[in-house]
Design a protein around this motif. Structure first.
Motif, mmCIF file in Angstrom:
data_model
loop_
_atom_site.group_PDB
_atom_site.id
_atom_site.type_symbol
_atom_site.label_atom_id
_atom_site.label_comp_id
_atom_site.label_asym_id
_atom_site.label_seq_id
_atom_site.Cartn_x
_atom_site.Cartn_y
_atom_site.Cartn_z
ATOM 1 N N UNK A 169 29.382 -21.677 36.412
ATOM 2 C CA UNK A 169 27.989 -21.989 36.165
ATOM 3 C C UNK A 169 27.276 -20.882 35.420
ATOM 4 N N UNK A 170 27.554 -19.630 35.796
ATOM 5 C CA UNK A 170 26.938 -18.492 35.122
ATOM 6 C C UNK A 170 27.365 -18.418 33.665
ATOM 7 N N UNK A 171 28.642 -18.669 33.388
ATOM 8 C CA UNK A 171 29.136 -18.619 32.012
ATOM 9 C C UNK A 171 28.434 -19.661 31.147
ATOM 10 N N UNK A 172 28.224 -20.852 31.696
ATOM 11 C CA UNK A 172 27.548 -21.898 30.929
ATOM 12 C C UNK A 172 26.074 -21.559 30.725
ATOM 13 N N UNK A 173 25.438 -21.013 31.744
ATOM 14 C CA UNK A 173 24.029 -20.629 31.613
ATOM 15 C C UNK A 173 23.848 -19.545 30.555
ATOM 16 N N UNK A 174 24.725 -18.547 30.565
ATOM 17 C CA UNK A 174 24.635 -17.477 29.568
ATOM 18 C C UNK A 174 24.905 -18.007 28.161
ATOM 19 N N UNK A 175 25.814 -18.985 28.052
ATOM 20 C CA UNK A 175 26.075 -19.590 26.740
ATOM 21 C C UNK A 175 24.835 -20.303 26.219
ATOM 22 N N UNK A 176 24.125 -21.013 27.097
ATOM 23 C CA UNK A 176 22.906 -21.688 26.684
ATOM 24 C C UNK A 176 21.820 -20.677 26.305
ATOM 25 N N UNK A 177 21.745 -19.577 27.052
ATOM 26 C CA UNK A 177 20.771 -18.538 26.719
ATOM 27 C C UNK A 177 21.029 -17.989 25.320
ATOM 28 N N UNK A 178 22.299 -17.797 24.976
ATOM 29 C CA UNK A 178 22.642 -17.308 23.637
ATOM 30 C C UNK A 178 22.253 -18.307 22.548
ATOM 31 N N UNK A 179 22.157 -19.597 22.926
ATOM 32 C CA UNK A 179 21.752 -20.632 21.978
ATOM 33 C C UNK A 179 20.234 -20.789 21.904
ATOM 34 N N UNK A 180 19.506 -19.992 22.705
ATOM 35 C CA UNK A 180 18.052 -20.039 22.662
ATOM 36 C C UNK A 180 17.400 -20.882 23.735
ATOM 37 N N UNK A 181 18.155 -21.215 24.782
ATOM 38 C CA UNK A 181 17.594 -22.008 25.872
ATOM 39 C C UNK A 181 16.923 -21.113 26.918
ATOM 40 N N UNK A 182 15.816 -21.598 27.464
ATOM 41 C CA UNK A 182 15.286 -21.061 28.706
ATOM 42 C C UNK A 182 15.995 -21.776 29.845
ATOM 43 N N UNK A 183 16.201 -21.070 30.978
ATOM 44 C CA UNK A 183 17.083 -21.592 32.011
ATOM 45 C C UNK A 183 16.432 -21.671 33.385
ATOM 46 N N UNK A 184 16.646 -22.798 34.063
ATOM 47 C CA UNK A 184 16.406 -22.920 35.495
ATOM 48 C C UNK A 184 17.774 -22.941 36.162
ATOM 49 N N UNK A 185 17.988 -22.074 37.140
ATOM 50 C CA UNK A 185 19.306 -21.840 37.721
ATOM 51 C C UNK A 185 19.308 -22.273 39.174
ATOM 52 N N UNK A 186 20.011 -23.372 39.479
ATOM 53 C CA UNK A 186 20.052 -23.884 40.855
ATOM 54 C C UNK A 186 21.327 -23.475 41.553
ATOM 55 N N UNK A 187 21.188 -23.117 42.809
ATOM 56 C CA UNK A 187 22.334 -22.928 43.694
ATOM 57 C C UNK A 187 21.791 -22.675 45.093
ATOM 58 N N UNK A 188 22.652 -22.824 46.105
ATOM 59 C CA UNK A 188 22.246 -22.433 47.457
ATOM 60 C C UNK A 188 22.390 -20.923 47.607
ATOM 61 N N UNK A 189 23.230 -20.315 46.755
ATOM 62 C CA UNK A 189 23.365 -18.856 46.720
ATOM 63 C C UNK A 189 22.365 -18.293 45.708
ATOM 64 N N UNK A 190 22.138 -17.017 45.760
ATOM 65 C CA UNK A 190 21.148 -16.391 44.891
ATOM 66 C C UNK A 190 21.614 -16.347 43.434
ATOM 67 N N UNK A 191 20.698 -16.657 42.526
ATOM 68 C CA UNK A 191 20.961 -16.531 41.091
ATOM 69 C C UNK A 191 19.990 -15.526 40.455
ATOM 70 N N UNK A 192 19.405 -14.668 41.279
ATOM 71 C CA UNK A 192 18.418 -13.704 40.784
ATOM 72 C C UNK A 192 19.034 -12.758 39.761
ATOM 73 N N UNK A 193 20.234 -12.254 40.023
ATOM 74 C CA UNK A 193 20.886 -11.334 39.093
ATOM 75 C C UNK A 193 21.177 -12.020 37.765
ATOM 76 N N UNK A 194 21.639 -13.274 37.823
ATOM 77 C CA UNK A 194 21.907 -14.025 36.597
ATOM 78 C C UNK A 194 20.617 -14.234 35.813
#
Length: 242
Positions: free
Chosen positions: A16-41
């Motif tokens: 999930x993190x790899x896909x989110x970072x790929x979208x960020x590189x494409x210029x996307x703003x991201x909402x990151x869902x999980x039951x675990x913390x995604x604060x660092x991501x």
């Protein structure tokens, strides 16, 4: 794509993190869902100059599930144009041991949650986009992540195998239903490193001779392709990951 804002579920996982970072590189703003913390991501994404919000939501909680898309859009300041469904908990069961409670729990997380999120996503997705030639332009994308059970059904993961087949069918039917405004595609993950319920020999049996495990960069490349292919919908791309 214009007005890039995405929701990635299961974002705390390495995939999930790899896909989110790929979208960020494409210029996307991201909402990151999980039951675990995604604060660092989220911090990593902000360092790339994009907006990012961590959303700790339980996909099996109906209230939290229904509020996820609208909450993500509110936090990012506009409608979402991309949804990545990446939540499919893996737990073993078989015909002789399967219970109704276990079936409902697995199906809710692996099949109902992606369908419900897609429904909410479609209700808020921007409409009426046109390419320079006047043709409808599908700027919106739903991407379903399906694991190897789609091509390798396993009797000891019966419910999960059935859910994977259902998610593939949903990808194709939703692509027809939501065209031309929203594209719906899927990435089928191949054999992975041994997980909680897998033995190394079992994983080895699922690989082609001399095949090596690829890494998450190949999944990121698939995300990049689908995000930039406005004429592609209803398709499943198989990618083998580490």
């Amino acid at each position: 794509m214009i007005g890039n804002a995405a929701l990635v579920t299961g974002a705390a996982s390495p995939l999930g993190a790899a896909m989110a970072l790929a979208l960020a590189d494409l210029g996307f703003d991201l909402a990151l869902q999980d039951v675990a913390s995604t604060v660092s991501l989220a911090e990593q994404i902000r360092a790339k100059g994009r907006k990012a919000v961590a959303m700790e939501a339980d996909m099996q909680d109906a209230v939290q599930l229904d509020a996820l898309v609208s909450g993500a859009a509110d936090e990012l300041g506009g409608p979402l144009t991309c949804l990545i469904n990446n939540t499919a908990p893996l737990s073993p069961d078989a015909l002789v041991t399967l219970s109704r409670a276990g079936w409902d729990q697995s199906m809710d997380a692996a099949l109902w949650a992606p369908l419900r999120l897609a429904q909410r996503f479609a209700q808020q997705a921007p409409k009426g986009m046109r390419a320079q030639n006047g043709e409808p332009f599908a700027q919106n994308l739903i991407l379903n992540i399906i694991d190897q059970r789609i091509s390798d059904c396993a009797p000891d993961f019966m419910t999960h195998s059935i859910a994977a087949a259902g998610l593939k069918a949903f990808t194709k039917t939703a692509a027809l239903d939501l065209a031309p405004n929203i594209r719906v595609n899927a990435i089928g993950l191949g054999p992975q490193r041994p997980g909680q319920y897998q033995f190394a020999a079992h994983v080895s049996d699922q690989r082609f001779p001399s095949e090596s495990f690829s890494n998450f960069s190949e999944v990121a490349a698939a995300v990049h392709y689908f995000s930039q292919a406005p004429a592609v919908t209803g398709q499943l791309m198989s990618v083998r990951v580490e």
